[in-house]
Scaffold this motif. Sequence first.
Motif, PDB file in Angstrom:
ATOM      1  N   ARG A   4      -1.417 -29.377-168.478  1.00 29.92           N
ATOM      2  CA  ARG A   4      -0.234 -28.810-167.847  1.00 29.92           C
ATOM      3  C   ARG A   4      -0.505 -28.565-166.364  1.00 29.92           C
ATOM      4  O   ARG A   4       0.318 -28.872-165.505  1.00 29.92           O
ATOM      5  CB  ARG A   4       0.135 -27.491-168.547  1.00 29.92           C
ATOM      6  CG  ARG A   4       1.557 -27.083-168.258  1.00 29.92           C
ATOM      7  CD  ARG A   4       1.947 -25.891-169.110  1.00 29.92           C
ATOM      8  NE  ARG A   4       1.791 -26.173-170.544  1.00 29.92           N
ATOM      9  CZ  ARG A   4       1.266 -25.311-171.406  1.00 29.92           C
ATOM     10  NH1 ARG A   4       0.852 -24.143-171.007  1.00 29.92           N
ATOM     11  NH2 ARG A   4       1.177 -25.631-172.677  1.00 29.92           N
ATOM     12  N   ALA A   5      -1.693 -28.023-166.061  1.00 34.45           N
ATOM     13  CA  ALA A   5      -2.033 -27.726-164.670  1.00 34.45           C
ATOM     14  C   ALA A   5      -2.075 -29.020-163.857  1.00 34.45           C
ATOM     15  O   ALA A   5      -1.554 -29.092-162.753  1.00 34.45           O
ATOM     16  CB  ALA A   5      -3.379 -27.009-164.617  1.00 34.45           C
ATOM     17  N   THR A   6      -2.694 -30.046-164.435  1.00 34.54           N
ATOM     18  CA  THR A   6      -2.777 -31.328-163.728  1.00 34.54           C
ATOM     19  C   THR A   6      -1.387 -31.905-163.496  1.00 34.54           C
ATOM     20  O   THR A   6      -1.100 -32.417-162.414  1.00 34.54           O
ATOM     21  CB  THR A   6      -3.627 -32.324-164.547  1.00 34.54           C
ATOM     22  OG1 THR A   6      -4.860 -31.690-164.877  1.00 34.54           O
ATOM     23  CG2 THR A   6      -3.905 -33.567-163.748  1.00 34.54           C
ATOM     24  N   GLY A   7      -0.541 -31.782-164.515  1.00 36.31           N
ATOM     25  CA  GLY A   7       0.823 -32.290-164.378  1.00 36.31           C
ATOM     26  C   GLY A   7       1.571 -31.568-163.281  1.00 36.31           C
ATOM     27  O   GLY A   7       2.249 -32.187-162.452  1.00 36.31           O
ATOM     28  N   MET A   8       1.423 -30.241-163.226  1.00 37.85           N
ATOM     29  CA  MET A   8       2.096 -29.464-162.180  1.00 37.85           C
ATOM     30  C   MET A   8       1.580 -29.877-160.808  1.00 37.85           C
ATOM     31  O   MET A   8       2.340 -30.075-159.868  1.00 37.85           O
ATOM     32  CB  MET A   8       1.814 -27.964-162.386  1.00 37.85           C
ATOM     33  CG  MET A   8       2.625 -27.327-163.478  1.00 37.85           C
ATOM     34  SD  MET A   8       2.142 -25.609-163.611  1.00 37.85           S
ATOM     35  CE  MET A   8       3.079 -25.123-165.053  1.00 37.85           C
ATOM     36  N   TRP A   9       0.241 -29.995-160.706  1.00 41.60           N
ATOM     37  CA  TRP A   9      -0.361 -30.339-159.419  1.00 41.60           C
ATOM     38  C   TRP A   9       0.120 -31.712-158.966  1.00 41.60           C
ATOM     39  O   TRP A   9       0.483 -31.916-157.816  1.00 41.60           O
ATOM     40  CB  TRP A   9      -1.884 -30.348-159.564  1.00 41.60           C
ATOM     41  CG  TRP A   9      -2.580 -30.482-158.259  1.00 41.60           C
ATOM     42  CD1 TRP A   9      -2.939 -29.480-157.410  1.00 41.60           C
ATOM     43  CD2 TRP A   9      -2.985 -31.700-157.630  1.00 41.60           C
ATOM     44  NE1 TRP A   9      -3.539 -30.015-156.307  1.00 41.60           N
ATOM     45  CE2 TRP A   9      -3.589 -31.355-156.414  1.00 41.60           C
ATOM     46  CE3 TRP A   9      -2.891 -33.048-157.993  1.00 41.60           C
ATOM     47  CZ2 TRP A   9      -4.105 -32.316-155.545  1.00 41.60           C
ATOM     48  CZ3 TRP A   9      -3.396 -34.014-157.115  1.00 41.60           C
ATOM     49  CH2 TRP A   9      -4.002 -33.637-155.916  1.00 41.60           C
ATOM     50  N   THR A  10       0.156 -32.643-159.912  1.00 39.13           N
ATOM     51  CA  THR A  10       0.597 -34.001-159.579  1.00 39.13           C
ATOM     52  C   THR A  10       2.053 -33.981-159.115  1.00 39.13           C
ATOM     53  O   THR A  10       2.401 -34.619-158.123  1.00 39.13           O
ATOM     54  CB  THR A  10       0.446 -34.918-160.797  1.00 39.13           C
ATOM     55  OG1 THR A  10      -0.883 -34.798-161.291  1.00 39.13           O
ATOM     56  CG2 THR A  10       0.721 -36.350-160.426  1.00 39.13           C
ATOM     57  N   ALA A  11       2.888 -33.236-159.845  1.00 41.70           N
ATOM     58  CA  ALA A  11       4.304 -33.177-159.479  1.00 41.70           C
ATOM     59  C   ALA A  11       4.464 -32.577-158.088  1.00 41.70           C
ATOM     60  O   ALA A  11       5.242 -33.074-157.268  1.00 41.70           O
ATOM     61  CB  ALA A  11       5.066 -32.344-160.496  1.00 41.70           C
ATOM     62  N   ALA A  12       3.702 -31.523-157.798  1.00 39.66           N
ATOM     63  CA  ALA A  12       3.786 -30.891-156.487  1.00 39.66           C
ATOM     64  C   ALA A  12       3.343 -31.870-155.401  1.00 39.66           C
ATOM     65  O   ALA A  12       3.980 -31.991-154.355  1.00 39.66           O
ATOM     66  CB  ALA A  12       2.917 -29.636-156.453  1.00 39.66           C
ATOM     67  N   ALA A  13       2.246 -32.575-155.668  1.00 38.96           N
ATOM     68  CA  ALA A  13       1.736 -33.525-154.686  1.00 38.96           C
ATOM     69  C   ALA A  13       2.752 -34.638-154.447  1.00 38.96           C
ATOM     70  O   ALA A  13       2.988 -35.041-153.307  1.00 38.96           O
ATOM     71  CB  ALA A  13       0.420 -34.114-155.171  1.00 38.96           C
ATOM     72  N   VAL A  14       3.362 -35.116-155.521  1.00 39.84           N
ATOM     73  CA  VAL A  14       4.337 -36.210-155.395  1.00 39.84           C
ATOM     74  C   VAL A  14       5.547 -35.741-154.595  1.00 39.84           C
ATOM     75  O   VAL A  14       6.021 -36.452-153.712  1.00 39.84           O
ATOM     76  CB  VAL A  14       4.758 -36.714-156.787  1.00 39.84           C
ATOM     77  CG1 VAL A  14       5.991 -37.598-156.681  1.00 39.84           C
ATOM     78  CG2 VAL A  14       3.611 -37.476-157.434  1.00 39.84           C
TER      79      VAL A  14
END
Length: 57
Positions: A16-26
């Motif tokens: 979940r954390a990785t997904g959030m981080w990826t979404a924020a970065a994108v």
Amino acid sequence: MAKNPFMSAWLSWANRATGMWTAAAVSAARRNQSAALKSMTTPPKPAKPKRKSKPAR
């Protein structure tokens, strides 16, 4: 792999954390994309020679 409840919980949290981080970065990349593209495509402006400041009296 053995079923480890702690491990599975940690993995789900990490996912979940990785997904959030990826979404924020994108989203950040999407926001900055046009500016970055512009800065890459436009040639740098020639630097104007700085005038020497007169010494204060």
